[in-house]
Design a protein around this motif. Structure first.
Motif, mmCIF file in Angstrom:
data_model
loop_
_atom_site.group_PDB
_atom_site.id
_atom_site.type_symbol
_atom_site.label_atom_id
_atom_site.label_comp_id
_atom_site.label_asym_id
_atom_site.label_seq_id
_atom_site.Cartn_x
_atom_site.Cartn_y
_atom_site.Cartn_z
ATOM 1 N N PRO A 204 0.843 -1.202 0.000
ATOM 2 C CA PRO A 204 0.000 0.000 0.000
ATOM 3 C C PRO A 204 0.874 1.247 0.000
ATOM 4 O O PRO A 204 2.006 1.210 0.484
ATOM 5 N N GLU A 205 0.322 2.289 -0.544
ATOM 6 C CA GLU A 205 1.118 3.524 -0.603
ATOM 7 C C GLU A 205 1.344 4.068 0.802
ATOM 8 O O GLU A 205 0.432 4.060 1.638
ATOM 9 N N LEU A 206 2.544 4.549 0.996
ATOM 10 C CA LEU A 206 2.880 5.147 2.290
ATOM 11 C C LEU A 206 2.106 6.470 2.413
ATOM 12 O O LEU A 206 2.157 7.282 1.498
ATOM 13 N N PRO A 207 1.373 6.665 3.508
ATOM 14 C CA PRO A 207 0.644 7.939 3.641
ATOM 15 C C PRO A 207 1.607 9.117 3.541
ATOM 16 O O PRO A 207 2.735 9.035 4.054
ATOM 17 N N ALA A 208 1.141 10.160 2.881
ATOM 18 C CA ALA A 208 2.013 11.326 2.687
ATOM 19 C C ALA A 208 2.478 11.851 4.040
ATOM 20 O O ALA A 208 1.677 12.001 4.962
#
Lengths: 241, 164
Positions: A54-58
């Motif tokens: 999953p994309e790393l939260p900004a």
């Protein structure tokens, strides 16, 4: 080897030792069911590994950095500061607790009278001389009696208390018993009077118009006699201050 | 400061991987982020106990499990929060993912009982060895194998129910 589904899992993951690995491999040659399990697990494993991360939260990395940079101090300090604060707090709280003070005075009474000779700094049976000596050290005493019944004043000193203070301690002695008279220096939560027994001694704490005096003796009758004798003296003393 | 340098060099590179595992374990980005932040904070504090050169990811996972256990304990004492499971993943799936059944797999994984999901994620997503998982969870290697086996079996059952 008979069917052992858990071992098949270990085999698929390459986690078995050499001998069981060989045994499972041989078993798979002959068992279509276990072969199917191994196949299915390999396929499932591949699909799970294929799940995209999953994309790393900004800003997560920055927040993690921020969190560790901001808080290293409390980590080390807390290890010492919290227990230390707890001890100090307990000490401060206890020194105001009348029953603790009673225990503290009886402890000091027993300690002093167990010594021979007494650890007095001043040897005198003269109340005037004792009062002058304390006044020189900066403490004003009430007009204490030179004797109560058989018990006669013999000396005095400042005693260190467990509640982190020094109390004027006057020694009275007879053939049969001892009494200690203390002027308790700090604020104790007590309205009028506390009568208790601590460490085998009778203890009296008397509050007279703001001033607090402690009487400790092995015999309740002695302590009672001191209380009676001191009441009027203390009232006069407190009014004069 | 040496601690900061070690943290940057040895632990922080694992952030993405650890977040991935946390996301698979919790099922939503918000909880995963909380979990990971707390894990790294504790790791930073305990860095003296980490031996350079040993497996940082396995070590971080050990801490992460402890953070989770603590969180579960706290959670038991307060009302249940709403899971995002029913509303789809917090990160919107790409169209091709739906086609490939990826979403099914993700949902099936989240549907596993906690114990089995953790074992499967540590093995199949994080690719830790059985010994590392055993150390991370504080259980014997045999238990790890058993949990992975059970987890995969349940996953396969769930997936076959979805396709049928």
């Amino acid at each position: 080897m008979s069917c052992d589904p858990e071992r098949i899992t270990g085999f698929v993951d390459g986690e078995l030792d050499a001998a069981p690995t060989a045994a499972v491999a041989a078993h798979l040659e002959t068992c279509p069911e276990c072969r199917a399990q191994a196949e299915a697990e390999r396929e499932l494993g591949a699909r799970l590994r294929g799940l995209p991360a999953p994309e790393l939260p900004a800003g997560l990395e920055a927040r993690v950095r921020q969190a560790v940079r901001v808080r290293p101090f409390p980590v080390r300090a807390a290890r010492w500061a919290l227990p230390l604060a707890a001890v100090l707090f307990a000490g401060l709280w206890l020194r105001g607790e009348a029953s603790f003070v009673a225990w503290d005075l009886s402890r000091d009474h027993a300690k002093c009278f167990s010594r021979d000779p007494l650890p007095a700094k001043l040897w005198s049976g003269e109340p005037r001389a004792v009062a002058d000596w304390f006044l020189q050290q900066g403490t004003q005493l009430p007009a204490v009696p030179d004797r109560v019944g058989e018990l006669a004043l013999v000396g005095a000193r400042y005693c260190p208390l467990a509640s982190l203070s020094f109390a004027p301690h006057l020694y009275y002695r007879s053939e049969a018993s001892h009494v200690s008279l203390f002027v308790v220096p700090h604020g104790v939560r007590l309205d009028d009077r506390l009568a208790s027994r601590a460490r085998g001694s009778s203890v009296r704490l008397l509050r007279v118009e703001g001033e607090l005096v402690g009487i400790v003796g092995e015999r309740e009758a002695d302590v009672q006699a001191f209380e009676t004798a001191l009441r009027p003296v203390l009232a006069a003393w407190a009014r004069s201050r | 400061m040496e601690r900061d340098q070690r943290f940057e060099a040895e632990l922080l590179p694992q952030l993405r991987s650890l977040f991935g595992a946390a996301y698979r374990m919790t099922g939503n980005a918000h909880d995963a982020e909380d979990l990971v932040q707390e894990t790294f904070l504790r790791a930073y504090r305990a860095l003296d106990r980490f031996q350079s050169g040993s497996n940082a990811r396995a070590w971080l996972h050990t801490i992460l499990q402890r953070v989770r256990t603590d969180a579960f304990r706290r959670k038991r004492r307060r009302p249940e929060t709403v899971e995002l499971l029913g509303e789809g993943p917090a990160i919107a799936p790409a169209q091709d993912a739906l086609a490939s059944g990826r979403e099914d797999l993700e949902r099936a994984l989240l549907g596993l009982p906690e114990t089995f999901r953790t074992a499967v994620v540590l093995r199949d997503v994080q690719e830790l060895s059985y010994a590392e998982i055993a150390a991370t969870l504080g259980v014997p290697v045999g238990t790890v194998m058993s949990r992975i086996h059970r987890g995969r079996s349940l996953l396969r059952e769930a997936l076959s129910r979805r396709t049928s």
